[in-house]
Scaffold this active site. Sequence first.
Site, mmCIF file in Angstrom:
data_model
loop_
_atom_site.group_PDB
_atom_site.id
_atom_site.type_symbol
_atom_site.label_atom_id
_atom_site.label_comp_id
_atom_site.label_asym_id
_atom_site.label_seq_id
_atom_site.Cartn_x
_atom_site.Cartn_y
_atom_site.Cartn_z
ATOM 1 N N GLY A 227 0.838 -1.211 0.000
ATOM 2 C CA GLY A 227 0.000 0.000 0.000
ATOM 3 C C GLY A 227 0.864 1.248 0.000
ATOM 4 O O GLY A 227 1.915 1.281 0.628
ATOM 5 N N ARG B 204 1.142 -4.995 -5.911
ATOM 6 C CA ARG B 204 1.320 -6.275 -5.218
ATOM 7 C C ARG B 204 1.524 -7.315 -6.322
ATOM 8 O O ARG B 204 0.816 -7.273 -7.323
ATOM 9 C CB ARG B 204 0.093 -6.599 -4.368
ATOM 10 C CG ARG B 204 -0.212 -5.479 -3.356
ATOM 11 C CD ARG B 204 -1.342 -5.847 -2.406
ATOM 12 N NE ARG B 204 -1.917 -4.668 -1.780
ATOM 13 C CZ ARG B 204 -1.486 -4.126 -0.633
ATOM 14 N NH1 ARG B 204 -0.493 -4.680 0.033
ATOM 15 N NH2 ARG B 204 -2.069 -3.057 -0.133
ATOM 16 N N ASP C 191 5.317 -5.431 5.889
ATOM 17 C CA ASP C 191 5.815 -6.773 6.213
ATOM 18 C C ASP C 191 5.942 -7.684 4.989
ATOM 19 O O ASP C 191 6.933 -8.400 4.844
ATOM 20 C CB ASP C 191 4.863 -7.456 7.210
ATOM 21 C CG ASP C 191 5.142 -7.000 8.635
ATOM 22 O OD1 ASP C 191 6.158 -6.329 8.864
ATOM 23 O OD2 ASP C 191 4.327 -7.330 9.521
ATOM 24 N N THR D 219 4.260 2.345 5.644
ATOM 25 C CA THR D 219 2.850 1.947 5.734
ATOM 26 C C THR D 219 2.152 2.842 6.750
ATOM 27 O O THR D 219 2.730 3.147 7.796
ATOM 28 C CB THR D 219 2.699 0.451 6.134
ATOM 29 O OG1 THR D 219 1.339 0.211 6.527
ATOM 30 C CG2 THR D 219 3.602 0.060 7.282
ATOM 31 N N ASP E 25 -0.219 2.138 8.644
ATOM 32 C CA ASP E 25 -0.777 1.418 9.796
ATOM 33 C C ASP E 25 0.130 1.352 11.033
ATOM 34 O O ASP E 25 -0.322 0.985 12.105
ATOM 35 C CB ASP E 25 -1.117 -0.026 9.397
ATOM 36 C CG ASP E 25 -2.294 -0.091 8.442
ATOM 37 O OD1 ASP E 25 -2.942 0.949 8.228
ATOM 38 O OD2 ASP E 25 -2.560 -1.178 7.910
ATOM 39 N N ASP F 194 2.152 -0.863 11.725
ATOM 40 C CA ASP F 194 2.035 -2.231 12.235
ATOM 41 C C ASP F 194 3.304 -3.054 12.009
ATOM 42 O O ASP F 194 3.247 -4.269 11.855
ATOM 43 C CB ASP F 194 0.817 -2.925 11.600
ATOM 44 C CG ASP F 194 0.904 -2.965 10.077
ATOM 45 O OD1 ASP F 194 1.816 -2.334 9.509
ATOM 46 O OD2 ASP F 194 0.062 -3.634 9.459
ATOM 47 N N ARG G 240 -5.437 -2.236 8.988
ATOM 48 C CA ARG G 240 -5.710 -3.637 8.664
ATOM 49 C C ARG G 240 -5.026 -4.551 9.665
ATOM 50 O O ARG G 240 -5.587 -5.517 10.131
ATOM 51 C CB ARG G 240 -5.214 -3.944 7.248
ATOM 52 C CG ARG G 240 -6.156 -4.755 6.450
ATOM 53 C CD ARG G 240 -5.859 -4.724 4.958
ATOM 54 N NE ARG G 240 -4.563 -4.271 4.567
ATOM 55 C CZ ARG G 240 -3.609 -5.052 4.060
ATOM 56 N NH1 ARG G 240 -3.807 -6.338 3.937
ATOM 57 N NH2 ARG G 240 -2.463 -4.536 3.678
HETATM 58 P P1 ATP Z 1 0.965 -3.036 3.369
HETATM 59 O O1 ATP Z 1 1.268 -3.038 4.838
HETATM 60 O O2 ATP Z 1 0.710 -1.691 2.861
HETATM 61 O O3 ATP Z 1 -0.074 -4.040 2.943
HETATM 62 P P2 ATP Z 1 2.923 -4.910 2.474
HETATM 63 O O4 ATP Z 1 4.327 -4.761 2.014
HETATM 64 O O5 ATP Z 1 2.700 -5.760 3.700
HETATM 65 O O6 ATP Z 1 2.333 -3.460 2.623
HETATM 66 P P3 ATP Z 1 1.867 -6.979 0.747
HETATM 67 O O7 ATP Z 1 0.820 -6.944 -0.311
HETATM 68 O O8 ATP Z 1 1.694 -7.948 1.852
HETATM 69 O O9 ATP Z 1 2.019 -5.485 1.279
HETATM 70 O O10 ATP Z 1 3.281 -7.313 0.056
HETATM 71 C C1 ATP Z 1 3.745 -6.570 -1.057
HETATM 72 C C2 ATP Z 1 4.392 -7.510 -2.040
HETATM 73 O O11 ATP Z 1 5.503 -8.164 -1.404
HETATM 74 C C3 ATP Z 1 3.508 -8.645 -2.526
HETATM 75 O O12 ATP Z 1 2.716 -8.295 -3.617
HETATM 76 C C4 ATP Z 1 4.525 -9.703 -2.923
HETATM 77 O O13 ATP Z 1 5.048 -9.447 -4.201
HETATM 78 C C5 ATP Z 1 5.609 -9.502 -1.875
HETATM 79 N N1 ATP Z 1 5.380 -10.467 -0.788
HETATM 80 C C6 ATP Z 1 4.402 -10.449 0.133
HETATM 81 N N2 ATP Z 1 4.459 -11.516 0.956
HETATM 82 C C7 ATP Z 1 5.507 -12.237 0.526
HETATM 83 C C8 ATP Z 1 6.092 -13.479 0.948
HETATM 84 N N3 ATP Z 1 5.615 -14.170 1.980
HETATM 85 N N4 ATP Z 1 7.168 -13.915 0.273
HETATM 86 C C9 ATP Z 1 7.663 -13.216 -0.768
HETATM 87 N N5 ATP Z 1 7.158 -12.066 -1.219
HETATM 88 C C10 ATP Z 1 6.102 -11.572 -0.592
#
Ligand code: ATP
Length: 325
Positions: A17, A78, A109, A131, A133, A135, A177
């Site tokens: 995000g 994503r 994360d 992010t 959040d 979090d 979230r």
């Molecule tokens: P937000 O907190 O805003 O959701 P985020 O980084 O946690 O941010 P995610 O959609 O969970 O958002 O992850 C972003 C991208 O990172 C995913 O689209 C994917 O390409 C990669 N990713 C997420 N989880 C994994 C994982 N377990 N292993 C490898 N790559 C991952």
Amino acid sequence: MENTFMIKTIGVLTSGGDAPGMNAAVRAVVRAALKKGMTVYGVKRGYCGLLEDDIEPMDEMSVAGIISRGGTMLYTARSAEFRTEQGVLKAKATCEKYGLEGLVVIGGDGSFRGAADLSAHGILCVGLPGTIDNDIACTDYTIGYDTAMNTAMELMDKLSDTSQSHYRCSVVEVMGRGAGYIALNTGVASGALEIITKEKPYDLDKIAKKMMEFKARGKQNFIIVVAENIGHSEEICKLIQEKTGIESRATILGHVQRGGSPTVRDRVAATEMGYYAVELLEQGIGNRVVGMQGGKIVDFDIQEALSMEKPYDGKLHQIAEDIAF
Ligand code: ATP
């Protein structure tokens, strides 16, 4: 003069995000890397840019004028493909094509899990917490959190004006979230009667009883803040109205909280963390997440960072309850 840097070429991407302040972080990474004599590339749309070869060289001017802008000039996405072994290998091949030895990953994360995978394949990755959040456990603070909270608070103030004029109850759902930190802090800042988060059990009958008591003592309007991950603020609003007879309206603030020009705090934190990430890469250090603890910039091994748990500020929640009227 001979270039003594261990790392000569790096990339930067934003993933997951979007969050206000991501641009400030990109700017700091690009300018710090250039200052240190590195070549730097901007990778578009998170890991998708590595999979689809959507990458461009960055210079000082590429990041001019972006520090005050919300969103991310590198775009974000994503990617399901990147989560597969084949996807990581493809991303690695793109890094090799451009000579990217290091990569700064600005996201949450999930993005850090991806950064750990890429680090395991030899590309030094440093994660920056981006992010709204807040979090991410290894850091007190995430880029975007302050701006999002201020936006939510301003919107709640506006809702409070109208609910006051109509003797209403406003049930306001704010983002979060993964955690109720935005709800907790904006609830305190907007003088909410009640803050409903996953981290603390709540009882609608008790809330309704409190509202009736306060109404009998002259209170005319109420704000109840609900964290996004509770999930049914419309239903909560309906039940509050049924139980109290007080006209209640639900408002889901939604994505508006993710936009806007970043606050001073977000711009400064993003700048410090971005600069620090480049300093790590300069030393050939990867597989780290940068954070802020007690006002100081720190870094952790990605796996260690992902295994940490963030404490909820139960004391602040208690204070909010004690002084609510
Ligand atoms: P937000 O907190 O805003 O959701 P985020 O980084 O946690 O941010 P995610 O959609 O969970 O958002 O992850 C972003 C991208 O990172 C995913 O689209 C994917 O390409 C990669 N990713 C997420 N989880 C994994 C994982 N377990 N292993 C490898 N790559 C991952």
